[in-house]
Design a protein around this motif. Structure first.
Motif, PDB file in Angstrom:
ATOM      1  N   ALA A 193      70.116  -8.323   7.466  1.00 50.23           N
ATOM      2  CA  ALA A 193      70.453  -7.467   8.607  1.00 50.23           C
ATOM      3  C   ALA A 193      70.377  -5.996   8.228  1.00 50.23           C
ATOM      4  O   ALA A 193      69.893  -5.165   9.004  1.00 50.23           O
ATOM      5  CB  ALA A 193      71.854  -7.812   9.117  1.00 50.23           C
ATOM      6  N   ALA A 194      70.842  -5.657   7.014  1.00 53.37           N
ATOM      7  CA  ALA A 194      70.801  -4.263   6.574  1.00 53.37           C
ATOM      8  C   ALA A 194      69.367  -3.785   6.402  1.00 53.37           C
ATOM      9  O   ALA A 194      69.036  -2.640   6.736  1.00 53.37           O
ATOM     10  CB  ALA A 194      71.568  -4.101   5.267  1.00 53.37           C
ATOM     11  N   GLN A 195      68.493  -4.655   5.880  1.00 52.69           N
ATOM     12  CA  GLN A 195      67.087  -4.284   5.741  1.00 52.69           C
ATOM     13  C   GLN A 195      66.447  -4.056   7.116  1.00 52.69           C
ATOM     14  O   GLN A 195      65.675  -3.108   7.306  1.00 52.69           O
ATOM     15  CB  GLN A 195      66.340  -5.390   4.995  1.00 52.69           C
ATOM     16  N   ALA A 196      66.780  -4.915   8.072  1.00 53.33           N
ATOM     17  CA  ALA A 196      66.229  -4.760   9.420  1.00 53.33           C
ATOM     18  C   ALA A 196      66.723  -3.458  10.058  1.00 53.33           C
ATOM     19  O   ALA A 196      65.966  -2.768  10.747  1.00 53.33           O
ATOM     20  CB  ALA A 196      66.598  -5.960  10.283  1.00 53.33           C
ATOM     21  N   SER A 229      65.748   2.196  11.625  1.00 54.05           N
ATOM     22  CA  SER A 229      65.987   3.636  11.491  1.00 54.05           C
ATOM     23  C   SER A 229      64.688   4.378  11.181  1.00 54.05           C
ATOM     24  O   SER A 229      64.428   5.458  11.727  1.00 54.05           O
ATOM     25  CB  SER A 229      67.016   3.893  10.383  1.00 54.05           C
ATOM     26  N   SER A 230      63.859   3.799  10.306  1.00 55.17           N
ATOM     27  CA  SER A 230      62.575   4.428   9.987  1.00 55.17           C
ATOM     28  C   SER A 230      61.677   4.477  11.220  1.00 55.17           C
ATOM     29  O   SER A 230      60.996   5.479  11.477  1.00 55.17           O
ATOM     30  CB  SER A 230      61.879   3.658   8.865  1.00 55.17           C
ATOM     31  N   LEU A 231      61.690   3.413  11.998  1.00 53.53           N
ATOM     32  CA  LEU A 231      60.859   3.365  13.204  1.00 53.53           C
ATOM     33  C   LEU A 231      61.398   4.298  14.275  1.00 53.53           C
ATOM     34  O   LEU A 231      60.631   4.870  15.059  1.00 53.53           O
ATOM     35  CB  LEU A 231      60.789   1.930  13.719  1.00 53.53           C
ATOM     36  N   LEU A 258      66.191  -6.662  16.947  1.00 53.56           N
ATOM     37  CA  LEU A 258      66.326  -8.091  17.239  1.00 53.56           C
ATOM     38  C   LEU A 258      66.459  -8.892  15.951  1.00 53.56           C
ATOM     39  O   LEU A 258      67.250  -9.844  15.880  1.00 53.56           O
ATOM     40  CB  LEU A 258      65.111  -8.559  18.045  1.00 53.56           C
ATOM     41  N   HIS A 259      65.711  -8.510  14.933  1.00 58.17           N
ATOM     42  CA  HIS A 259      65.801  -9.171  13.625  1.00 58.17           C
ATOM     43  C   HIS A 259      67.214  -9.031  13.064  1.00 58.17           C
ATOM     44  O   HIS A 259      67.810 -10.007  12.573  1.00 58.17           O
ATOM     45  CB  HIS A 259      64.772  -8.565  12.675  1.00 58.17           C
ATOM     46  N   ALA A 260      67.760  -7.819  13.124  1.00 53.52           N
ATOM     47  CA  ALA A 260      69.115  -7.589  12.617  1.00 53.52           C
ATOM     48  C   ALA A 260      70.137  -8.414  13.388  1.00 53.52           C
ATOM     49  O   ALA A 260      71.068  -8.993  12.799  1.00 53.52           O
ATOM     50  CB  ALA A 260      69.461  -6.102  12.698  1.00 53.52           C
ATOM     51  N   ALA A 261      69.986  -8.483  14.693  1.00 54.33           N
ATOM     52  CA  ALA A 261      70.916  -9.267  15.512  1.00 54.33           C
ATOM     53  C   ALA A 261      70.817 -10.752  15.175  1.00 54.33           C
ATOM     54  O   ALA A 261      71.838 -11.460  15.133  1.00 54.33           O
ATOM     55  CB  ALA A 261      70.633  -9.042  16.997  1.00 54.33           C
ATOM     56  N   THR A 262      69.617 -11.259  14.902  1.00 46.70           N
ATOM     57  CA  THR A 262      69.434 -12.663  14.542  1.00 46.70           C
ATOM     58  C   THR A 262      70.140 -12.973  13.221  1.00 46.70           C
ATOM     59  O   THR A 262      70.778 -14.025  13.074  1.00 46.70           O
ATOM     60  CB  THR A 262      67.939 -12.995  14.436  1.00 46.70           C
ATOM     61  N   ALA A 263      70.037 -12.061  12.261  1.00 45.25           N
ATOM     62  CA  ALA A 263      70.715 -12.264  10.973  1.00 45.25           C
ATOM     63  C   ALA A 263      72.228 -12.277  11.141  1.00 45.25           C
ATOM     64  O   ALA A 263      72.937 -12.997  10.414  1.00 45.25           O
ATOM     65  CB  ALA A 263      70.295 -11.171   9.995  1.00 45.25           C
ATOM     66  N   GLN A 264      72.755 -11.533  12.094  1.00 45.48           N
ATOM     67  CA  GLN A 264      74.204 -11.505  12.313  1.00 45.48           C
ATOM     68  C   GLN A 264      74.732 -12.865  12.777  1.00 45.48           C
ATOM     69  O   GLN A 264      75.895 -13.186  12.538  1.00 45.48           O
ATOM     70  CB  GLN A 264      74.539 -10.433  13.360  1.00 45.48           C
TER      71      GLN A 264
END
Length: 473
Positions: free
Chosen positions: A154-157, A162-164, A296-302
């Motif tokens: 999640a942190a990587q996502a 943030s970069s995007l 969405l990736h970060a939310a999925t990891a949560q």
């Protein structure tokens, strides 16, 4: 004993690789149409990261460079990237054992009145003195259910998002700078056309006044020409306000006071065509769409993190060190002490907290997915709007050019007849009305075309997904 501890570590590491709770992220389908509603040009310039350089305008290049250097929006985006990078680094640290080393020098005295005080011969035994200690402690959570792994994911996502976000801010900033610059140049073109129109109306009023004084025209004719001159004067007087607002916007975008902004006017030509590509390419071209997928990736990891809260957590802890009342005997076998072993924590009753957190994480996934789909629809609309603007303005420009050509011929005929004495000069000024008005309309239309070009650049992602994305700037 040491062998058992090592065996425990090895078994725990093996168990930690056995299971990772929660769904694995899969990018959703974009559901993009096969083509845009408006006919997109198949040929034209390809956008690069520094897309504004394709116009060969040194003044625009300088404004863009100034904006990229001074923009507080980009500075804030860069700070968000660093913050997300720090969070990611802290999260990755949880995957490794934690080792701490400490030393102490403690003065102590035991109580003679405590229930735990030893008694010898009816007398309590107390201890008093100084104690020195050196100790290393080890702690490691066994990631049995993949909670720590999902946290890092999640942190990587979020770091990617943030970069995007910074890339999207760069696209928006550079497009806004170009749009304001081109609007200012269009206003400069309009000012010249408007001044010529005003001068023609002033001559027409002088002729009308002379004819009225000679009794050759009516009061109605004179007042009509006077009203047209007043309308032209009003437009001329209003133009500096419009130019000032655009300059103020451009100054704010480039991070400098408006009073220090100096620009040289130059006529605007027809903007070049830009290849729009296919709707399915937008995911690779627009950073805001990629950012939405990262969220969405970060939310999925949560979801995996929330599911892991229902299961036991196992932590290995241990310590090793020395403790002695005499500093000279500190590092010796009799002063040695250690402890180690696993600890387990199993949630039994949380009052529904874990269940609520899991439901919230799943709802966040649904929200992020809906947000992506909404952003995709908005992106498609923005491209279609820009293409429709460009096509519609081009058709109007073509019609106005025909108007200008015909009215120019009519003006030439009126001047020829005036030279021959067949008509008065008032007829000439009347013939000037249409071409001069059309010139002003064309200046406004060219400004609208360039504004739509900037809109199209932004809608297509400003060259973010181009091959030279790795270039600096």
């Amino acid at each position: 004993m040491n062998a058992k501890f090592v065996l425990t570590l090895l078994m725990s590491a093996a168990l930690a690789a056995c299971s990772t709770l929660g769904p694995n992220y899969q990018a959703p389908a974009a559901n993009a149409p096969e083509a845009y509603r408006a006919a997109a040009p198949t040929a034209g310039a390809e956008l690069q990261r520094d897309w504004w350089r394709m116009f060969g305008d040194a003044q625009l290049d300088a404004l863009e460079a100034q904006a990229l250097q001074a923009s507080p929006t980009l500075a804030a985006a860069a700070a968000r990237i660093e913050r997300a990078r720090a969070v990611y680094g802290a999260t990755r640290a949880d995957e490794l054992p934690r080792v701490e080393v400490g030393a102490s020098e403690t003065g102590l005295r035991t109580s003679a009145k405590s229930v735990t005080t030893p008694v010898l011969g009816g007398q309590p035994i107390t201890f008093e003195g100084w104690q020195t200690g050196v100790q290393a402690t080890l702690g490691w959570e066994i990631d049995l259910w993949g909670r720590v792994k999902r946290q890092a994911e999640a942190a990587q996502a979020q770091l990617d998002a943030s970069s995007l976000d910074a890339a999207a801010a760069r696209v928006a900033l550079t497009a806004d700078v170009a749009a304001a610059y081109w609007q200012w140049r269009a206003l400069a073109d309009e000012a010249q056309a408007l001044q010529r129109l005003r001068d023609s109306r002033a001559k027409a009023f002088q002729v009308a006044q002379t004819r009225f004084d000679a009794g050759a025209s009516t009061t109605q004719d004179l007042e009509r020409v006077r009203a047209e001159l007043a309308a032209a004067d009003a437009d001329v007087a209003d133009l500096p306000r419009r130019q000032a607002l655009v300059l103020n916007q451009l100054a704010a975008l480039t991070g400098q006071p408006a009073a220090e902004l100096r620009l040289q006017a130059a006529p605007l030509a027809t903007p070049p065509q830009i290849r729009a590509g296919l709707p399915s390419e937008l995911l690779q071209r627009r950073p805001d769409l990629a950012q939405s997928l990262a969220q969405l990736h970060a939310a999925t990891a949560q979801v995996g993190i929330a599911e892991a809260a229902f299961y036991p957590s196992i932590r290995l802890t241990g310590s090793f060190g020395y403790q002695s009342k005499d500093l000279s005997d500190l590092v010796s076998a009799p002063a040695r002490l250690y402890n180690f072993g696993p600890s387990i924590s199993l949630p039994i009753f949380e009052g529904g907290r874990n269940k609520a957190n899991l439901a919230g994480a799943k709802a966040q996934v649904d929200e992020s997915l809906a947000a992506f789909r909404g952003r995709m629809l908005q992106a498609l609309r923005e491209v279609d709007d820009a293409l429709a603007e460009l096509q519609g303005r081009a058709a109007v420009v073509e019609a106005q050019n025909r108007t200008l050509a015909s009215s120019g011929q009519a003006l030439a005929v009126a001047r020829s007849r005036y030279d021959k004495g067949a008509v008065s000069y008032l007829d000439v000024t009347e013939a000037e009305r249409t071409p001069l008005t059309t010139e002003r309309a064309l200046a406004q239309l060219r400004g609208a075309q360039w504004a739509a070009t900037a809109q199209l650049v932004k809608a297509l992602g400003g060259g973010w997904g181009s091959r030279d994305e790795g270039a600096g700037g």
